[in-house]
Design a protein around this motif. Structure first.
Motif, PDB file in Angstrom:
ATOM      1  N   ASP B 115       0.809  -1.214   0.000  1.00  0.00           N
ATOM      2  CA  ASP B 115       0.000   0.000   0.000  1.00  0.00           C
ATOM      3  C   ASP B 115       0.848   1.272   0.000  1.00  0.00           C
ATOM      4  OD1 ASP B 115       0.011  -2.041   1.899  1.00  0.00           O
ATOM      5  OD2 ASP B 115      -1.876  -1.456   2.794  1.00  0.00           O
ATOM      6  N   ALA B 116       1.949   1.254   0.752  1.00  0.00           N
ATOM      7  CA  ALA B 116       2.762   2.472   0.858  1.00  0.00           C
ATOM      8  C   ALA B 116       3.471   2.769  -0.457  1.00  0.00           C
ATOM      9  CB  ALA B 116       3.770   2.339   1.993  1.00  0.00           C
ATOM     10  N   ASN B 117       3.967   1.729  -1.132  1.00  0.00           N
ATOM     11  CA  ASN B 117       4.574   1.947  -2.438  1.00  0.00           C
ATOM     12  C   ASN B 117       3.539   2.444  -3.441  1.00  0.00           C
ATOM     13  OD1 ASN B 117       7.170   1.229  -1.732  1.00  0.00           O
ATOM     14  ND2 ASN B 117       6.966  -0.898  -2.388  1.00  0.00           N
ATOM     15  N   ILE B 136      10.001  10.833  -0.719  1.00  0.00           N
ATOM     16  CA  ILE B 136       9.607   9.732   0.162  1.00  0.00           C
ATOM     17  C   ILE B 136       8.184   9.986   0.627  1.00  0.00           C
ATOM     18  CG2 ILE B 136      10.084   8.554   2.361  1.00  0.00           C
ATOM     19  CD1 ILE B 136      12.997   9.370   2.100  1.00  0.00           C
ATOM     20  N   VAL B 137       7.351   8.961   0.575  1.00  0.00           N
ATOM     21  CA  VAL B 137       6.015   9.038   1.167  1.00  0.00           C
ATOM     22  C   VAL B 137       6.018   8.216   2.453  1.00  0.00           C
ATOM     23  CG1 VAL B 137       3.601   8.360   0.900  1.00  0.00           C
ATOM     24  CG2 VAL B 137       4.819   9.397  -1.021  1.00  0.00           C
ATOM     25  N   ILE B 138       5.550   8.835   3.536  1.00  0.00           N
ATOM     26  CA  ILE B 138       5.400   8.117   4.803  1.00  0.00           C
ATOM     27  C   ILE B 138       3.910   7.999   5.077  1.00  0.00           C
ATOM     28  CG2 ILE B 138       5.924   8.112   7.284  1.00  0.00           C
ATOM     29  CD1 ILE B 138       8.462   8.017   5.737  1.00  0.00           C
ATOM     30  N   THR B 139       3.421   6.769   5.230  1.00  0.00           N
ATOM     31  CA  THR B 139       2.003   6.577   5.543  1.00  0.00           C
ATOM     32  C   THR B 139       1.863   6.363   7.043  1.00  0.00           C
ATOM     33  OG1 THR B 139       2.092   4.180   5.196  1.00  0.00           O
ATOM     34  CG2 THR B 139       1.590   5.538   3.289  1.00  0.00           C
ATOM     35  N   LEU B 140       1.034   7.209   7.647  1.00  0.00           N
ATOM     36  CA  LEU B 140       0.853   7.197   9.093  1.00  0.00           C
ATOM     37  C   LEU B 140      -0.568   6.748   9.391  1.00  0.00           C
ATOM     38  CD1 LEU B 140       2.511  10.685   9.581  1.00  0.00           C
ATOM     39  CD2 LEU B 140       3.538   8.517  10.296  1.00  0.00           C
ATOM     40  N   GLY B 141      -0.745   5.458   9.563  1.00  0.00           N
ATOM     41  CA  GLY B 141      -2.065   4.918   9.868  1.00  0.00           C
ATOM     42  C   GLY B 141      -1.957   3.993  11.061  1.00  0.00           C
ATOM     43  N   THR B 142      -2.654   2.863  10.993  1.00  0.00           N
ATOM     44  CA  THR B 142      -2.523   1.864  12.061  1.00  0.00           C
ATOM     45  C   THR B 142      -1.056   1.493  12.242  1.00  0.00           C
ATOM     46  OG1 THR B 142      -4.600   0.986  11.219  1.00  0.00           O
ATOM     47  CG2 THR B 142      -3.475  -0.315  12.900  1.00  0.00           C
ATOM     48  N   GLY B 184      12.123   0.536  20.154  1.00  0.00           N
ATOM     49  CA  GLY B 184      12.348   1.921  19.744  1.00  0.00           C
ATOM     50  C   GLY B 184      12.151   2.203  18.270  1.00  0.00           C
ATOM     51  N   SER B 185      11.346   1.401  17.578  1.00  0.00           N
ATOM     52  CA  SER B 185      11.145   1.659  16.148  1.00  0.00           C
ATOM     53  C   SER B 185      10.138   2.788  15.939  1.00  0.00           C
ATOM     54  CB  SER B 185      10.674   0.389  15.436  1.00  0.00           C
ATOM     55  OG  SER B 185       9.387   0.019  15.868  1.00  0.00           O
ATOM     56  N   LEU B 186      10.237   3.413  14.796  1.00  0.00           N
ATOM     57  CA  LEU B 186       9.366   4.541  14.465  1.00  0.00           C
ATOM     58  C   LEU B 186       7.895   4.184  14.615  1.00  0.00           C
ATOM     59  CD1 LEU B 186       8.969   7.399  13.375  1.00  0.00           C
ATOM     60  CD2 LEU B 186       9.178   6.464  11.059  1.00  0.00           C
ATOM     61  N   GLU B 187       7.511   2.999  14.125  1.00  0.00           N
ATOM     62  CA  GLU B 187       6.100   2.607  14.175  1.00  0.00           C
ATOM     63  C   GLU B 187       5.579   2.496  15.612  1.00  0.00           C
ATOM     64  OE1 GLU B 187       4.183  -0.043  11.166  1.00  0.00           O
ATOM     65  OE2 GLU B 187       4.148  -1.476  12.805  1.00  0.00           O
ATOM     66  N   ALA B 188       6.460   2.153  16.536  1.00  0.00           N
ATOM     67  CA  ALA B 188       6.044   2.032  17.937  1.00  0.00           C
ATOM     68  C   ALA B 188       5.585   3.380  18.502  1.00  0.00           C
ATOM     69  CB  ALA B 188       7.184   1.459  18.785  1.00  0.00           C
ATOM     70  N   TYR B 189       5.973   4.475  17.842  1.00  0.00           N
ATOM     71  CA  TYR B 189       5.612   5.809  18.320  1.00  0.00           C
ATOM     72  C   TYR B 189       4.662   6.553  17.376  1.00  0.00           C
ATOM     73  CZ  TYR B 189       9.585   5.194  21.498  1.00  0.00           C
ATOM     74  OH  TYR B 189      10.446   4.719  22.457  1.00  0.00           O
ATOM     75  N   ALA B 190       4.949   6.500  16.063  1.00  0.00           N
ATOM     76  CA  ALA B 190       4.292   7.433  15.144  1.00  0.00           C
ATOM     77  C   ALA B 190       3.051   6.863  14.461  1.00  0.00           C
ATOM     78  CB  ALA B 190       5.293   7.925  14.093  1.00  0.00           C
ATOM     79  N   SER B 191       2.712   5.608  14.723  1.00  0.00           N
ATOM     80  CA  SER B 191       1.465   5.048  14.206  1.00  0.00           C
ATOM     81  C   SER B 191       0.307   5.461  15.104  1.00  0.00           C
ATOM     82  CB  SER B 191       1.572   3.519  14.195  1.00  0.00           C
ATOM     83  OG  SER B 191       1.780   3.039  15.513  1.00  0.00           O
ATOM     84  N   ALA B 192      -0.917   5.252  14.621  1.00  0.00           N
ATOM     85  CA  ALA B 192      -2.095   5.508  15.455  1.00  0.00           C
ATOM     86  C   ALA B 192      -2.013   4.691  16.747  1.00  0.00           C
ATOM     87  CB  ALA B 192      -3.365   5.167  14.681  1.00  0.00           C
ATOM     88  N   THR B 193      -1.542   3.456  16.603  1.00  0.00           N
ATOM     89  CA  THR B 193      -1.364   2.592  17.776  1.00  0.00           C
ATOM     90  C   THR B 193      -0.364   3.202  18.759  1.00  0.00           C
ATOM     91  OG1 THR B 193      -1.494   0.855  16.093  1.00  0.00           O
ATOM     92  CG2 THR B 193      -1.067   0.152  18.370  1.00  0.00           C
ATOM     93  N   GLY B 194       0.756   3.681  18.217  1.00  0.00           N
ATOM     94  CA  GLY B 194       1.785   4.290  19.059  1.00  0.00           C
ATOM     95  C   GLY B 194       1.294   5.548  19.754  1.00  0.00           C
ATOM     96  N   ILE B 264       6.461  13.408   1.888  1.00  0.00           N
ATOM     97  CA  ILE B 264       5.016  13.590   1.874  1.00  0.00           C
ATOM     98  C   ILE B 264       4.405  12.693   2.942  1.00  0.00           C
ATOM     99  CG2 ILE B 264       2.928  13.305   0.485  1.00  0.00           C
ATOM    100  CD1 ILE B 264       5.012  13.721  -1.957  1.00  0.00           C
ATOM    101  N   LEU B 265       3.666  13.305   3.850  1.00  0.00           N
ATOM    102  CA  LEU B 265       3.019  12.547   4.918  1.00  0.00           C
ATOM    103  C   LEU B 265       1.574  12.272   4.525  1.00  0.00           C
ATOM    104  CD1 LEU B 265       4.378  14.484   8.042  1.00  0.00           C
ATOM    105  CD2 LEU B 265       5.406  12.570   6.801  1.00  0.00           C
ATOM    106  N   PHE B 266       1.155  11.048   4.769  1.00  0.00           N
ATOM    107  CA  PHE B 266      -0.121  10.561   4.260  1.00  0.00           C
ATOM    108  C   PHE B 266      -0.782   9.744   5.360  1.00  0.00           C
ATOM    109  CE2 PHE B 266      -2.564   7.172   2.292  1.00  0.00           C
ATOM    110  CZ  PHE B 266      -3.182   7.764   1.203  1.00  0.00           C
ATOM    111  N   GLY B 267      -2.114   9.781   5.426  1.00  0.00           N
ATOM    112  CA  GLY B 267      -2.831   8.880   6.328  1.00  0.00           C
ATOM    113  C   GLY B 267      -3.496   9.578   7.494  1.00  0.00           C
ATOM    114  N   GLY B 268      -4.234   8.803   8.242  1.00  0.00           N
ATOM    115  CA  GLY B 268      -5.097   9.330   9.284  1.00  0.00           C
ATOM    116  C   GLY B 268      -4.419  10.248  10.291  1.00  0.00           C
TER     117      GLY B 268
END
Lengths: 322, 322
Positions: B115-117, B136-142, B184-194, B264-268
């Motif tokens: 999905d991100a690609n 670079i596109v960063i998708t910030l969702g779940t 300490g991964s990015l997803e652990a903080y910057a996702s909706a879950t994080g 580019i930041l994308f997502g909820g």
């Protein structure tokens, strides 16, 4: 890429103190190599004139019609613009249109790039990355540089400055870099300079006996650490374990970026062999997502260090700009 | 890339619950869009048969001879192999040769990617990255996903799995990820879950009044944080400052890798607007090498979120594999 073995490329490796050059064929055989001073020339124009005089007999020997071009590896060299830009370790200040100066003097096309990118192209043409399309070269010397190849091409980024992996942060709030002032960057730890700092910190806080204590604290450098580690000194070996851990953590991040087939370590710090490679491998694997584990080949450069810079620079001539 | 406006591509976006599809022209106009269930199909074969029945009337309407192919964005999709591999959120287990199933049923070429690609290709064709070759596109969702484009091409790496920037470590020894177990991964903080975890941690330790205290601790999610922040709640805003700082630090590392023109930041998560963008920008710039400072455009996606997934998937059809 032509495979005409009668074609040659000139490779020039410009360091802050000395410059090395040689004439290279498609197989990576170097003929007519030599070296000259960099630092005694106060202008790039004077340097290029002297370089021309130095190489001219070799050009005449192989025939100028057989030379396809000149590749230059130099600090702060920009592939896109052909300029050397604000190189702190060179006398030539500001933005120097170096590729143009070379082309005009030699009447040959010229490509320039930084030393780490040249090393990557050299590995792809002649070294450990032969036949690979996706790999990363990390140069571990006074500083930490990198050349990143994906789908067979170097990543230059939109401005020619991509691949500064030595300046990525691997320890948030960690050791401040002496020059960039960034906290916790890879170069602050994994360069020869960083290794010396780590050793001084460890010695200052150590009760244990150590061969490193024979040196005045400010004279401990990466060479001293290497020599003591080779004699089995525990603290010196611990310096490599710590350095390797941080480098391994950084490599894991790089793998998740470009999923390379291999990472090739190059430069003086790699002399430590398994003392550094073992912790690098352990901590890289530990920080990888499952899909990447046990897939990335981690290896030292196969190029002779004395030849690598000339080979890498010359290989730029065969690399076709896309 | 052909610019024939009478050519169409089918875009299919497969999510764990629902699948969306549409027919897209070169301008990015979507016609004949629809949605269907993903989760009610226990096999990929049954799903593809149902998808075919659903899209067939639209294909007949525009004429099958005018359709160039089908692009699919799906979790764990591998561009090189055409397979969906061990997707934890889909019923179809193991390695599913999805592109082949689609091609055989539709008699049309099919490309798949994650999905991100797909989002990155969509931005390049129709969105904020139009005309750019390095971004670079960063998708910030779940979760946190990424698509990296250099010299106009997505980076796939040697195995098709490149661009897992959500799993790079940005805080050594930091919060452990609930699924990858990396610290300490990015997803652990910057996702909706994080973000939800950060909010619960901040509320648990806070003496201050906060609208978030109206919720049972375990019911605080990223939506609650967003709503409270929009009402001016200080702790909710602090959650975004903290999240933005960590994301900004991570982006600095990404810039030093590929030197993009834009991120580019994308997502909820981006709904928070400047509450998150301001700290992201501040901490990205603070951690950049001087040569990269004030050069990277940082922006939100310009694609409507409802359309983006279909557009991105369809854009794969125009993307030529190199």
């Amino acid at each position: 890429m032509s495979n005409n073995l009668q074609q040659y490329a000139i490779g020039v490796d410009i360091g802050g103190t000395n410059t090395k050059y040689g004439i290279v064929n498609h197989r990576g055989d170097i003929s007519h190599s030599g070296r000259m001073s960099t630092s005694e020339f106060l202008t790039a124009e004077a340097f290029v004139a002297a370089l021309y005089s130095a190489i001219l007999p070799a050009i005449d020997a192989v025939g100028v019609e057989n030379i396809k071009g000149i590749g230059v590896g130099a600090p702060n060299a920009n592939y896109f613009t052909g300029s050397i830009e604000h190189a702190p370790n060179l006398n030539w200040k500001g933005i120097v249109p170096f590729a143009r100066l070379i082309s005009e003097r030699f009447h040959l096309p010229c490509s320039i790039t930084n030393d780490a990118n040249a090393a990557a192209v050299g590995e792809m043409m002649y070294g450990a990355a032969k036949g690979m399309k996706d790999f990363i070269v990390i140069t571990l010397g006074t500083g930490v540089g990198s050349g990143i190849v994906t789908s067979g091409h170097l990543i230059y980024g939109h401005d020619g400055f991509a691949g500064e992996l030595g300046h990525t942060v691997v320890r948030h709030g960690g050791r401040q870099h002496w020059s960039t002032e960034i906290y916790g960057s890879l170069e602050a730890y994994a360069s020869a300079t960083g290794i010396a700092i780590t050793a001084r910190e460890m010695i200052a806080g150590a009760d244990k006996q150590s061969l490193l204590k024979q040196y005045p604290l400010e004279e401990i450098d990466s060479k001293a650490v290497y020599e003591c580690a080779m004699k089995g000194d525990e603290i010196a070996k611990e310096v490599y374990r710590f350095t390797g851990q941080i480098l391994g953590e950084a490599l894991a991040n790089f793998v998740m970026f470009s999923s390379p087939e291999a990472i090739i370590l190059f430069g003086g710090v790699t002399k430590a062999g398994n003392l550094i490679m073992d912790p690098v491998r352990e901590h890289m694997e530990k920080n990888l997502l499952a899909v990447f584990r046990n897939k990335v080949m981690l290896t030292f450069s196969e190029l002779k260090e004395a030849d690598a810079a000339i080979l890498g620079a010359s290989a730029l001539v065969w690399e076709i700009k896309r």
